[in-house]
Design a protein around this motif. Structure first.
Motif, mmCIF file in Angstrom:
data_model
loop_
_atom_site.group_PDB
_atom_site.id
_atom_site.type_symbol
_atom_site.label_atom_id
_atom_site.label_comp_id
_atom_site.label_asym_id
_atom_site.label_seq_id
_atom_site.Cartn_x
_atom_site.Cartn_y
_atom_site.Cartn_z
ATOM 1 N N ILE A 55 -5.831 -53.028 35.346
ATOM 2 C CA ILE A 55 -5.228 -51.800 35.861
ATOM 3 C C ILE A 55 -5.915 -50.575 35.266
ATOM 4 C CG2 ILE A 55 -3.106 -50.449 35.991
ATOM 5 C CD1 ILE A 55 -3.149 -52.906 37.778
ATOM 6 N N LEU A 56 -6.297 -50.647 34.007
ATOM 7 C CA LEU A 56 -7.006 -49.535 33.370
ATOM 8 C C LEU A 56 -8.322 -49.261 34.094
ATOM 9 C CD1 LEU A 56 -7.079 -47.480 31.084
ATOM 10 C CD2 LEU A 56 -8.038 -49.242 29.599
ATOM 11 N N GLY A 57 -9.042 -50.317 34.442
ATOM 12 C CA GLY A 57 -10.261 -50.139 35.226
ATOM 13 C C GLY A 57 -9.972 -49.515 36.585
ATOM 14 N N GLY A 58 -8.848 -49.870 37.175
ATOM 15 C CA GLY A 58 -8.459 -49.270 38.447
ATOM 16 C C GLY A 58 -8.221 -47.780 38.333
ATOM 17 N N TYR A 59 -7.626 -47.357 37.238
ATOM 18 C CA TYR A 59 -7.385 -45.927 37.044
ATOM 19 C C TYR A 59 -8.674 -45.168 36.758
ATOM 20 C CZ TYR A 59 -2.336 -45.869 37.406
ATOM 21 O OH TYR A 59 -1.055 -45.918 37.901
ATOM 22 N N VAL A 60 -9.674 -45.848 36.210
ATOM 23 C CA VAL A 60 -10.989 -45.204 36.077
ATOM 24 C C VAL A 60 -11.538 -44.878 37.464
ATOM 25 C CG1 VAL A 60 -13.378 -45.531 35.332
ATOM 26 C CG2 VAL A 60 -11.517 -46.285 33.857
ATOM 27 N N ALA A 61 -11.396 -45.834 38.395
ATOM 28 C CA ALA A 61 -11.844 -45.591 39.775
ATOM 29 C C ALA A 61 -11.036 -44.464 40.415
ATOM 30 C CB ALA A 61 -11.712 -46.867 40.592
ATOM 31 N N LEU A 112 -0.387 -54.541 22.561
ATOM 32 C CA LEU A 112 -1.487 -53.813 23.181
ATOM 33 C C LEU A 112 -1.201 -53.559 24.658
ATOM 34 C CD1 LEU A 112 -4.390 -52.686 23.087
ATOM 35 C CD2 LEU A 112 -5.200 -55.019 23.519
ATOM 36 N N SER A 113 -0.613 -54.550 25.335
ATOM 37 C CA SER A 113 -0.250 -54.393 26.743
ATOM 38 C C SER A 113 0.735 -53.241 26.934
ATOM 39 C CB SER A 113 0.346 -55.696 27.265
ATOM 40 O OG SER A 113 0.917 -55.521 28.543
ATOM 41 N N LEU A 114 1.765 -53.194 26.095
ATOM 42 C CA LEU A 114 2.750 -52.109 26.188
ATOM 43 C C LEU A 114 2.108 -50.756 25.917
ATOM 44 C CD1 LEU A 114 5.815 -53.713 24.364
ATOM 45 C CD2 LEU A 114 5.405 -53.533 26.824
ATOM 46 N N LEU A 115 1.185 -50.707 24.958
ATOM 47 C CA LEU A 115 0.513 -49.457 24.630
ATOM 48 C C LEU A 115 -0.305 -48.937 25.816
ATOM 49 C CD1 LEU A 115 -0.298 -47.313 22.526
ATOM 50 C CD2 LEU A 115 -2.160 -48.833 21.811
ATOM 51 N N ILE A 116 -1.054 -49.828 26.468
ATOM 52 C CA ILE A 116 -1.860 -49.419 27.624
ATOM 53 C C ILE A 116 -0.963 -48.948 28.761
ATOM 54 C CG2 ILE A 116 -3.467 -50.238 29.390
ATOM 55 C CD1 ILE A 116 -4.632 -52.145 27.316
ATOM 56 N N GLN A 117 0.134 -49.665 29.002
ATOM 57 C CA GLN A 117 1.043 -49.288 30.075
ATOM 58 C C GLN A 117 1.614 -47.887 29.870
ATOM 59 O OE1 GLN A 117 4.091 -52.268 30.394
ATOM 60 N NE2 GLN A 117 2.641 -53.932 30.772
ATOM 61 N N GLN A 118 2.095 -47.627 28.663
ATOM 62 C CA GLN A 118 2.709 -46.324 28.400
ATOM 63 C C GLN A 118 1.688 -45.201 28.407
ATOM 64 O OE1 GLN A 118 5.900 -45.804 28.441
ATOM 65 N NE2 GLN A 118 6.279 -47.999 28.699
ATOM 66 N N LEU A 122 1.981 -42.052 30.932
ATOM 67 C CA LEU A 122 2.012 -40.659 30.478
ATOM 68 C C LEU A 122 0.899 -39.845 31.140
ATOM 69 C CD1 LEU A 122 2.745 -41.142 26.664
ATOM 70 C CD2 LEU A 122 4.292 -40.209 28.388
ATOM 71 N N ARG A 123 -0.253 -40.466 31.363
ATOM 72 C CA ARG A 123 -1.392 -39.726 31.910
ATOM 73 C C ARG A 123 -1.305 -39.564 33.425
ATOM 74 N NH1 ARG A 123 -4.276 -37.294 34.336
ATOM 75 N NH2 ARG A 123 -6.536 -36.900 34.160
ATOM 76 N N PHE A 124 -0.941 -40.627 34.146
ATOM 77 C CA PHE A 124 -0.995 -40.592 35.599
ATOM 78 C C PHE A 124 0.382 -40.621 36.264
ATOM 79 C CE2 PHE A 124 -5.065 -42.444 34.271
ATOM 80 C CZ PHE A 124 -5.953 -41.644 34.965
ATOM 81 N N ILE A 221 -2.384 -49.487 42.693
ATOM 82 C CA ILE A 221 -2.278 -49.665 41.247
ATOM 83 C C ILE A 221 -1.130 -48.812 40.728
ATOM 84 C CG2 ILE A 221 -4.693 -50.276 40.827
ATOM 85 C CD1 ILE A 221 -5.208 -47.356 40.049
ATOM 86 N N GLN A 222 -0.562 -49.278 39.652
ATOM 87 C CA GLN A 222 0.566 -48.608 39.012
ATOM 88 C C GLN A 222 0.573 -49.047 37.555
ATOM 89 O OE1 GLN A 222 3.751 -49.699 37.865
ATOM 90 N NE2 GLN A 222 5.052 -47.905 38.148
ATOM 91 N N PRO A 223 0.972 -48.191 36.609
ATOM 92 C CA PRO A 223 0.826 -48.535 35.181
ATOM 93 C C PRO A 223 1.441 -49.865 34.764
ATOM 94 C CG PRO A 223 1.367 -46.209 35.398
ATOM 95 C CD PRO A 223 1.463 -46.806 36.774
ATOM 96 N N PHE A 224 2.475 -50.326 35.490
ATOM 97 C CA PHE A 224 3.183 -51.531 35.065
ATOM 98 C C PHE A 224 2.875 -52.745 35.945
ATOM 99 C CE2 PHE A 224 5.726 -47.768 34.019
ATOM 100 C CZ PHE A 224 5.722 -47.864 32.639
#
Length: 298
Positions: A55-61, A112-118, A122-124, A221-224
């Motif tokens: 998902i993080l890679g998706g948000y880069v796109a 780490l998963s929870l950290l990336i999600q939050q 917060l950003r998007f 895509i969505q953070p969760f």
């Protein structure tokens, strides 16, 4: 449900459409699962943050589209950014749990998963996003398939072939394979296993980033949403077995077809439930196989 099944028999073109589109999305499942198999097989770390890296890679796109760039251009960018991030995550978190028990690695990667999600939330924000590719559709008689699915499968195949060639022919690839077979013997032979572990985890993150770009162009895509991709990767790796790359490919394409058919038959809202059912069945089969080979210690 019965009505949907009858539609597949009355109009076989729908069954063919589901089969083709399932195979096309299965290639992306294979890419993400290969990264998990790499980390699991080399480091014995069960990475619960696998899907969140996708998902993080998706948000880069998605961010690249906000800057006026085509999301395809984000693929090498996401690959490099996630590689650097993966190396940093290994240096700060993963290296401390490599030699620990399974529960410790699961707990660390879950955090780490929870950290990336939050952080993504917060950003998007929690809204669903998509990276528009603008490729349109392709018509094959009565079949109409989004062109981006063919593009995604092609890019996933190119990345997969590149990874296989890297693992077979490069010095680092040989070191990774040697470390996976016997870390102690690899250290005796002069291989810096800590560097190999760092590179392996970073490469896995980069693979997830590239897969995430393809996901953002094909789906939402969505953070969760990361947990779904993590479950898919675990199903594929568990069903195929560690070190079985052909099995990963077959399981990935099979899961893509199953998810497409189950979403049509049971409804889109039950597509994820169908994936979880497959995970339960795979774990039951593996457990039964373990019982069959178990022997009494005399």
């Amino acid at each position: 449900m019965l009505d949907n099944i009858s539609i597949l028999f009355q109009a076989p073109i729908f069954a063919v459409d589901l089969l083709v589109q399932g195979l096309l999305i299965g290639g992306i499942f294979v890419l993400a699962a290969y990264g998990l198999a790499l980390v699991w097989g080399v480091m014995n770390v069960k990475n619960l943050a696998q899907g969140d890296m996708v998902i993080l890679g998706g948000y880069v796109a998605y961010q690249c589209t906000l800057w006026g760039m085509h999301p395809i251009i984000a693929l090498p960018i996401a690959f490099m950014l996630l590689f650097a991030l993966g190396w940093g995550i290994y240096a700060t978190i993963i290296r401390r749990v490599v030699d620990r028990d399974m529960f410790t690695s699961l707990l660390a990667t879950f955090g780490l998963s929870l950290l990336i999600q939050q952080a993504l939330n917060l950003r998007f924000g929690p809204e669903v996003k998509i990276a528009e590719s603008g490729f349109g559709t392709l018509d094959f008689g009565d079949l109409t398939i989004p062109a981006i699915r063919f593009v995604g499968l092609g890019l996933a195949a190119v990345l997969a072939v590149g990874l296989v060639l890297f693992m077979r022919n490069s010095r680092m690839g040989q070191a990774i394979r040697a470390t996976a077979q016997d870390p102690r013997a690899a250290r005796v032979l002069g291989i810096n296993t800590d560097r190999v572990y760092a590179f392996t985890y970073a490469l896995n993150a980069a693979i997830c980033g590239a897969a995430g770009v393809l996901v953002a162009m094909i789906w939402n895509i969505q953070p969760f949403y990361g947990i779904v991709h993590s479950i898919r990767a675990f199903i594929i790796v568990t069903a195929a077995g560690l070190g079985n790359l052909p099995g990963v490919v077959v399981a990935g394409f099979g899961l893509g077809v199953w998810e497409n058919y189950s979403g049509f038959i049971f409804g889109a809202e039950f597509a994820v439930a169908a994936v979880v059912i497959v995970l339960v069945l795979v774990l039951m089969v593996r457990l039964f196989q373990m019982y069959r080979v178990r022997q009494v210690v005399r």
